[in-house]
Structures are given as structure tokens and as C-alpha cells.
Write an enzyme that holds these catalytic residues in place. Structure first.
Site, short mmCIF file in Angstrom:
data_model
loop_
_atom_site.label_atom_id
_atom_site.label_comp_id
_atom_site.label_asym_id
_atom_site.label_seq_id
_atom_site.Cartn_x
_atom_site.Cartn_y
_atom_site.Cartn_z
N HIS A 147 -9.88 89.14 27.29
CA HIS A 147 -10.26 90.31 28.08
C HIS A 147 -9.69 90.14 29.47
CE1 HIS A 147 -12.48 93.52 29.90
NE2 HIS A 147 -12.86 93.90 28.70
N GLU A 206 -11.48 104.30 27.16
CA GLU A 206 -11.08 102.90 27.39
C GLU A 206 -9.59 102.76 27.14
OE1 GLU A 206 -13.68 100.38 25.08
OE2 GLU A 206 -15.20 100.48 26.64
N HIS A 245 -12.03 86.64 24.46
CA HIS A 245 -13.02 87.70 24.26
C HIS A 245 -13.28 88.03 22.80
CE1 HIS A 245 -15.33 91.19 25.29
NE2 HIS A 245 -14.46 92.04 24.78
N ARG A 270 -6.75 94.23 18.85
CA ARG A 270 -7.85 95.19 18.62
C ARG A 270 -7.83 96.29 19.68
NH1 ARG A 270 -13.90 94.87 20.59
NH2 ARG A 270 -12.83 93.93 22.34
N ARG A 295 -5.16 96.13 26.33
CA ARG A 295 -5.71 94.92 26.94
C ARG A 295 -4.73 93.77 27.07
NH1 ARG A 295 -11.60 94.35 24.23
NH2 ARG A 295 -12.46 96.03 25.47
#
Ligand code: FAD
Length: 537
Positions: A241, A115, A348, A383, A287
Site C-alpha cells: 500500500h 479509489e 498490504h 489487485r 497502487r
């Protein structure tokens, strides 16, 4: 439900259930949850759990990736602890019956996804339904333990805090002695007293108009803890997100980061790839960068969405790796193996929350917090993908360990228990007011406190939210307690806290981007944003 337990757990996602399974051999456990057992953010997690389980990977690499994403605000000690405990947590989940995807039936080693922000393949998953599989296994295990009572449709309204003067043997200590719980079916509120209370109430995505979170995510834990006088921190860091399915009428539905890890690319509606303009890692950039890149493309073009394109990938492989996303998109008449997916960013994950130490202990004795409601120092200002399920596992285990020690203290005296003092009458206009105010808060937060912020917009949001919140508080005071008004009051509280935190930080860092202070300023702002309501004793 009895009125008196050793451990009162609020929330039945990964945080609450992991804690329950660790403490159940030591005392009675009540797990209250406001909807059905499984309705939680956990149940919707798709990508997986980050953990170093491959020889090609290293703890150091996972630690560095986490620190890099956290933009200078992670607590190194916490990062090291969480990363090093990853393999142990995965083993424990497998022992509890979680079935993770394996590379092939002939080679039963874990299949590892990649990811954004991770420099190795390290996402342990159960196809794209990891959260549902974890939730299933934990619930099954919890149901079979005689000391665990699972109580759906019980909503925590407020924490019960003892008066400082009442406690013997300790100098004026205020302590959490349980919570006031509403039975949402009967409308009755009662005090459930407990030696240890755990907040595992998850996130607060519903403070924003577009969110990937299920409806339970209304920030109740943060609001209750703040009202009780606990320290909350870093609430300006809401992760958006980058890719939720865009449909004009439907609620957002997450298209996992793992889809980009698998090779999907982002394009404008006219078909141009654009991520290379924003970051050398292109679609695998962290992100916040991808979300801001999409936001910027949408603002420049005026289009409502961009496209996430998997059509160059092998169709069978896509269907096999992402069965849930494939099926959900087909419900919208979209075959992701043949057509690109229209996507927009959506709220998110809340990186801030109720501040805890390494043992999940909050600033109020007797009160613990784990999972998304907590601010442990792992995520810092942003995060790293798939670190949150891991954080919940590690901290729930740590917290359980400390909580069991608390049982050695003398029993709580009945004089410590506060009384439920709220009256009120039924208000038939309630639903109109609640849905109107809820929408107003969500719109306000989306428009003024979203991915890109400015001083002017934050000030404006602050003025509006104060007015809305004071009206809601008045309305709460006058009406009988019910789920809708409790959640609305919490949403207003959390919105205020997010705005106040964002106004304090006069720089841009991680998930907080302010056009009036576009640079990161380590000299003045490399510190947490801490808020606490001073309580009069
Ligand atoms: C769509 C989606 C995908 C995600 N994918 C990933 C991923 O791949 N990897 C990863 O690491 N993280 C992922 N996350 C984040 C992760 O799922 C959450 O951070 C994590 O599951 C939070 O667990 P929790 O136990 O803290 O809270 P939750 O799982 O949200 O549980 C909260 C519980 O508290 C209850 N509750 C809330 N308020 C009250 C109240 N007042 N009274 C009683 N009960 C209450 C709820 O009903 C629920 O049972 C994802 C999140 C979403 C939304």
C-alpha cells in the site's frame, strides 16, 4: 469444542463468517480463530467494497478496470462472475444488518467512493470503518445461529490429510479430513475432524517489516496448505500500500486510498507534487505505480517519508468522511485538516495464495479456501482496490454451495484420521529466538524482496532464508507446540515461497518489478507461478 463437526472453518474474518452463515442450516459449524473473534484484516478495512450499484456505472467498466489492474493474469471468467455478483452481495450484507453510509438522510441511496484504478465512483462503504462494520454485523448474525460455534484462541497448526491407501472406493485419493488445533490457553492439541475444512486465514503482511496488517496475518493458511501438498500460486505478487502513516516508533497504520480519491495530493517533504511524472492519473494511478513512485522519490531524496496533503480540502468534510483516520492521526498529535500526513509504503495484500477453482475448492479434496488466503484468478498480478472484500463474499457463497453437496458423501472412516505425532519439550530460550528470527525474516524480505527487486537480491534472500528456515524447523521439531513457534515456522515457509516465486518470474508485471527484467514479457510469462510440494505416499 467437540472433535467432530461437519464444517471446520479456520478464520473468523469476512471469508470464514460468510461461509459459516451459508452452511449453518445444513450441519454443525466450528469457526476457530487464533485470537479474539474480530481480530482480522477484515476488521481494519477502511475504503469499502467495490460493486456496481449506480446507474452511471456498468459491469463492463468494473470488469475492464479489474483486468487492467491485473496486468494480463486475471482469469476473465472469474472477474466477470465476481463483478456481476457485486450488487447481490451488497444486498445480502444489508439484509444481515450492515449499515453502509448513505448520501444523505433525505436521499437514502448508497454513498459511493472512488479509489485508484476505478473509472467510476463504486466503493460502497461505512464511513472509513467499513471492515469493522461488516465484521460486527457478521459476528452478531453468526452468534445467533445455534449450529455455529465460535471458538476464539484456537490455532490451526496443520491440516489433517488422510493417507491415500486407507480410503475405500476411491483410487488412492488424499483428502483433507480436518485440522490439528491448538488451544492456545491450555496448550492442548487435538484433531478436529470435518467433512469440509475451509481455510479463511487471511493474508501474510507480517512476512515484511512494514505492514498495514494486524498481527494475525502470518500466512498460516498458505503454509499449512503447501505442507499438505496443495497447489499455491502467484506468491510474488504482494501489494504494497503506498500510504501508511510514517512514525519512527509506531507500527504502520493505513491511510486509505479513498483519501486520495477524495482529493488529497502527494508531495515531497519540500512540498513539490510529483505523481504527474509517473502516471497521467497522478494520485489516482493504480497502487503499484503510486508505491513505486514513492519508493523512487524516497530513494532519490534519502528522506524517510513523503507527504499526503488534505489541507486544501474542506475540514468538516474531511472529518466527516474519515473519522477513524482523523482520530488515529490525532493520537499522534497530527491534525490532518491542518497538516500534511507523513506516509511510507507498507506490505498490504497478498494477491497469490492457495489456488482454487470457481467454487473455492483447492487441489486437495475436502479442502476449500476463500478470502485473502486464496488465489482465485480475480486479482491476477495486481489487485484493484476494494475488490478483495467482494471476492471473499462471492467465493465464500460459491464454496458454501459446493461444500453442502459434500455432506451427501459417506461418513469419514476413523481409519482415515492421521495421528498427532509431535512431541517436544519446553524451551526457555524460545522468546528470544522467536523474536530474533521473526525480525530477521521481516528485515530480509523488506530489504531484498520489497517493492523493487533484482536477481542478485533475490538470490541472496534465497540463500539466507533457507538457512533461517531449516534452523526454525529444527527448533519447531524439538519444542512443545506454541503459538509463537507455529507462526514463525509459517512466516519462514511463506517467505521461502515468495522468494521462489519471485525468482521464477523473469519479467516485470503488476506488483512484481525486477530491475534485471524491467519489461513485461507476454510471450513467455503470461502465466501463473505455481508451486506444489510433492508428497510421498
Ligand atoms: C488496513 C487494511 C485495509 C483494507 N481495506 C480494504 C478495503 O477497503 N477494501 C477491500 O476490499 N479490502 C481491504 N483490505 C483487504 C481485506 O480487508 C482483506 O483482504 C480481507 O478482509 C480478508 O478477509 P479474510 O476473511 O480472508 O481474512 P481476515 O479478515 O484476515 O481473517 C483471517 C482470520 O483467520 C484467523 N487465523 C489466521 N491464521 C489462523 C490459524 N492458524 N488458526 C486459527 N485462526 C487463524 C485470524 O485470526 C482471522 O480470524 C484491507 C486490509 C487491511 C489490512
Amino acid at each position: 469444542m467437540g472433535n467432530d463437526v461437519e464444517f471446520l472453518l479456520i478464520g473468523s474474518g469476512i471469508g470464514g463468517l460468510t461461509f459459516a452463515l451459508q452452511v449453518a442450516d445444513y450441519g454443525s459449524v466450528a469457526v476457530v480463530t487464533k485470537k479474539s473473534h474480530e481480530e482480522s484484516n477484515t476488521n481494519y478495512a477502511q475504503g469499502g467494497i467495490a460493486a456496481v450499484v449506480s446507474d452511471k456505472d456498468s459491469f463492463q467498466s468494473h470488469i475492464e478496470d479489474t483486468l487492467q489492474a491485473g496486468a494480463g493474469l486475471c482469469r476473465r471468467k472469474v472477474v466477470e462472475e465476481v463483478v456481476r455478483r457485486g450488487p447481490e452481495c451488497i444486498r445480502q450484507l444489508r439484509d444481515w444488518g450492515v449499515q453502509f453510509s448513505e448520501r444523505s438522510s433525505e436521499a437514502p441511496t448508497l454513498s459511493l467512493g472512488r479509489e485508484g484504478g476505478h473509472s467510476h465512483d463504486r466503493i460502497v462503504h461505512a464511513s472509513d470503518l467499513t471492515g469493522a462494520e461488516v465484521e460486527r454485523a457478521l459476528l452478531e448474525k453468526a452468534r445467533s445461529h445455534p449450529n455455529i460455534q465460535l471458538l476464539p484462541h484456537y490455532l490451526a497448526v496443520d491440516l489433517a490429510i488422510s493417507k491415500p491407501t486407507i480410503r475405500k472406493n476411491s483410487a488412492g485419493e488424499r483428502r483433507c479430513v480436518g485440522a490439528f488445533i491448538l488451544n492456545t490457553e491450555s496448550g492442548e492439541v487435538k484433531l478436529v475432524s470435518a467433512k469440509v475444512t475451509l481455510l479463511a486465514t487471511g493474508g501474510c503482511g507480517h512476512v515484511y517489516l512494514h505492514t498495514t496488517n494486524p498481527e494475525i496475518a502470518t500466512g498460516d493458511g498458505i503454509a499449512m496448505a503447501y505442507r499438505a501438498g496443495a497447489v499455491v500460486a502467484n506468491l510474488e505478487f504482494m501489494q504494497f500500500h503506498p500510504t501508511a502513516l510514517y512514525t519512527p516508533e509506531a507500527r504502520s497504520f493505513l491511510i486509505s486510498e479513498a483519501v486520495r480519491g477524495f482529493g488529497a495530493v502527494l508531495r515531497t517533504r519540500s512540498g513539490k507534487r510529483f505523481m504527474a511524472k509517473y502516471h497521467p492519473a497522478k494520485e489516482l494511478a493504480p497502487r503499484d505505480i503510486v508505491a513505486r513512485a514513492i519508493d523512487s522519490e524516497l530513494k532519490q531524496s534519502g528522506e524517510p517519508y513523503v507527504l499526503l496533503d488534505l489541507t486544501a480540502l474542506q475540514a468538516d468534510a474531511v472529518r466527516q468522511r474519515f473519522p477513524y483516520i482523523h482520530k488515529r492521526c490525532l493520537e499522534y498529535h497530527l491534525d490532518i485538516t491542518r497538516e500534511p500526513i507523513p506516509v511510507v509504503p507498507a506490505a498490504h495484500y497478498m494477491c497469490g495464495g492457495v489456488r482454487t477453482d470457481l467454487h473455492g475448492q483447492t487441489s486437495i479434496p475436502g479442502l476449500y479456501a476463500t478470502g485473502e488466503v486464496a488465489c482465485t484468478g480475480l486479482h491476477g498480478a495486481n489487485r484493484l482496490a476494494s475488490n478483495s472484500l467482494l471476492e471473499a463474499l462471492v467465493f465464500s457463497k460459491n464454496a458454501a454451495h459446493s461444500a453442502v453437496e459434500e455432506l451427501k458423501a459417506p461418513p469419514l472412516a476413523s481409519s482415515m484420521f492421521p495421528l498427532w505425532q509431535k512431541a517436544g519439550s519446553p524451551n526457555h530460550e524460545e522468546w528470544v529466538l522467536i523474536s530474533h528470527d521473526r525480525h530477521e525474516i521481516q528485515r530480509l524480505m523488506w530489504d531484498y524482496v520489497g517493492i523493487v527487486r533484482s536477481n542478485d537480491r533475490l538470490q541472496r534472500a534465497n540463500r539466507h532464508i533457507r538457512l533461517i528456515a531449516s534452523e526454525i524447523e529444527e527448533f519447531y521439531r524439538q519444542s512443545v507446540v506454541a503459538e509463537g513457534i507455529v507462526e514463525l515456522r509459517n512466516l519462514a515457509q511463506v517467505a521461502q515461497l515468495i522468494i521462489r516465486s519471485a525468482l521464477r518470474r523473469k519479467e516485470s508485471r503488476g506488483l512484481h518489478f525486477d530491475t534485471d527484467y524491467p519489461e513485461r514479457d507476454d510471450r513467455r510469462w503470461r502465466r501463473d507461478t505455481v508451486l506444489r510440494q510433492v508428497k510421498k505416499s
